[in-house]
Scaffold this active site. Structure first.
Site, mmCIF file in Angstrom:
data_model
loop_
_atom_site.group_PDB
_atom_site.id
_atom_site.type_symbol
_atom_site.label_atom_id
_atom_site.label_comp_id
_atom_site.label_asym_id
_atom_site.label_seq_id
_atom_site.Cartn_x
_atom_site.Cartn_y
_atom_site.Cartn_z
ATOM 1 N N GLY A 149 0.806 -1.215 0.000
ATOM 2 C CA GLY A 149 0.000 0.000 0.000
ATOM 3 C C GLY A 149 0.841 1.268 0.000
ATOM 4 C CB CYS A 150 0.300 4.491 1.744
ATOM 5 S SG CYS A 150 -1.415 4.846 1.262
ATOM 6 C CB VAL A 151 4.435 1.634 3.669
ATOM 7 C CG1 VAL A 151 4.443 0.148 3.331
ATOM 8 C CG2 VAL A 151 5.675 1.998 4.480
ATOM 9 C CB ALA A 152 4.627 -0.052 -1.740
ATOM 10 C CG HIS A 285 2.469 8.499 1.824
ATOM 11 N ND1 HIS A 285 2.162 8.328 0.493
ATOM 12 C CD2 HIS A 285 1.350 8.170 2.511
ATOM 13 C CE1 HIS A 285 0.912 7.906 0.388
ATOM 14 N NE2 HIS A 285 0.397 7.806 1.596
#
Length: 361
Positions: A149-152, A285
């Site tokens: 998800g967003c951390v990728a 992010h």
């Protein structure tokens, strides 16, 4: 100057170039609200509350994988995913070619492709579909990563850098492609889904990373750290349902940022003999207004430290894994970094977890 002195670990890969692309179809936030209003009105008694939630994410508009009028015809998971495969492949090729051109390289120079996404599935994966389209070598290594998800975006930088430390003569691509609009569950009138429908956008980014002996320019990746928060699996992610990906998004996310990120960052920097005051460039992010505010307050950042993240959020929304790479690209182009400057790339995502990457110009 750093608070203490520590030599950079060798070999340190470089971030040579970033390519970024957005789909050509754009809708303002008010256009999106208007498109969803009739559907919401048939299912929810407090329409104004839903519209307020949409506006409160402070996103001006989003780029969409498809023209807005084509979305109502996507009734099944297969239809959405077929559209995802087609558009994701096109956008991934576009950003990969742009990044390579910026780095002065060709597809034949690529030794490894890391591909991250959380908004669609494909076998063969998108990175495989790029081999013939781009003329990549037939011995190119591929690592598709799904589910971070967003951390990728930050995690992908870390994993690609780990690889290049072992193979310092090689070149890797990190491609992050997310088409969040194709995951929207129109029948889901839950607060998390309404917020997600106002927050997440579509886009792709590609970073060219080069091993220490490959001759790349750009800031060096000095180190990285992963942090997993126990018993937080239901904070963020997907429930996979008959119609596709149903968002899981807890209101606890900003609080987790405030509670943990200072200690995480301080501990990470201390490993390298640094403190927050030594970091000139913060690449965060674009998780949403409350997440960015959480970063700012917890890390006691100066005004404007996250200006590029705020700008990206307002202009294109949260692009999941691609967002932090969009901010990274703008930082490389606009930050007027000087030799010796330190930077931290950071993101949080499903797990719940955080990823931090330390870079030096």
């Amino acid at each position: 100057m750093p608070s203490t002195t520590r030599h950079d670990p060798a070999p340190s890969p470089s971030l040579s170039a970033v390519g970024r692309a957005l789909p050509p179809h754009y809708a303002s936030q008010e256009q999106l609200i208007a498109a969803l209003r009739d559907l919401w009105a048939t299912k929810h008694f407090n329409l104004e509350r839903l519209e307020d939630l949409h506006r409160n994410v402070q996103v001006g508009g989003r780029h969409l994988a498809l023209p807005l009028e084509e979305y109502p015809a996507l009734a099944t998971f297969q239809q959405r995913n077929d559209a995802w495969i087609r558009v994701a492949t096109e956008l991934s090729e576009k950003v990969a070619r742009e990044a390579l051109e910026r780095a002065g390289l060709t597809p034949k120079d690529v030794d490894h492709v890391f591909f991250v996404t959380v908004t669609g599935i494909a076998t063969p994966s998108v990175d495989a579909r790029l081999v013939n389209r781009m003329g990549l070598r037939d011995d190119v290594k591929r690592t598709p990563i799904f589910g971070l998800g967003c951390v990728a975006g930050a995690a992908g930088l870390a994993r690609a850098s780990d690889y290049l430390r072992a193979f310092p003569k090689q070149t890797a691509l990190l491609i992050a492609t997310e088409l969040c609009s194709l995951t929207l569950q129109r029948e889901d009138l839950s607060i998390p889904n309404i917020i997600a429908s106002g927050l997440f956008g579509d886009g792709a980014a590609c970073v060219v990373l080069r091993g220490a002996e490959a001759g790349g320019a750009g800031p060096r990746v000095v180190g990285s750290r992963s942090v997993f928060y126990p018993d937080t699996e239901r904070v963020m992610g997907w429930d996979v349902v008959d119609t596709g990906f149903k968002v899981v998004l807890s209101a606890k996310v900003p609080q987790l940022v405030k509670e943990h990120i200072r200690g995480n960052v301080d501990g990470f920097l201390a490993e390298h003999g640094l403190a927050r005051k030594d970091v000139r460039h913060w690449v965060a992010h674009t998780g949403g207004p409350k997440v960015l505010e959480g970063f700012e307050s917890a890390l006691e950042l100066e005004a404007g430290a996250l200006e590029r993240s705020w700008k990206s959020l307002k202009q294109v929304g949260n692009l999941s894994s691609a967002s932090v790479l969009f901010v990274l690209g703008e930082t490389l182009e606009e930050a007027d970094a000087k030799p010796g400057d330190w930077g931290v790339v950071m993101a949080m995502g499903p797990g719940f977890c955080a990823e931090m990457v330390l870079v030096r110009w």
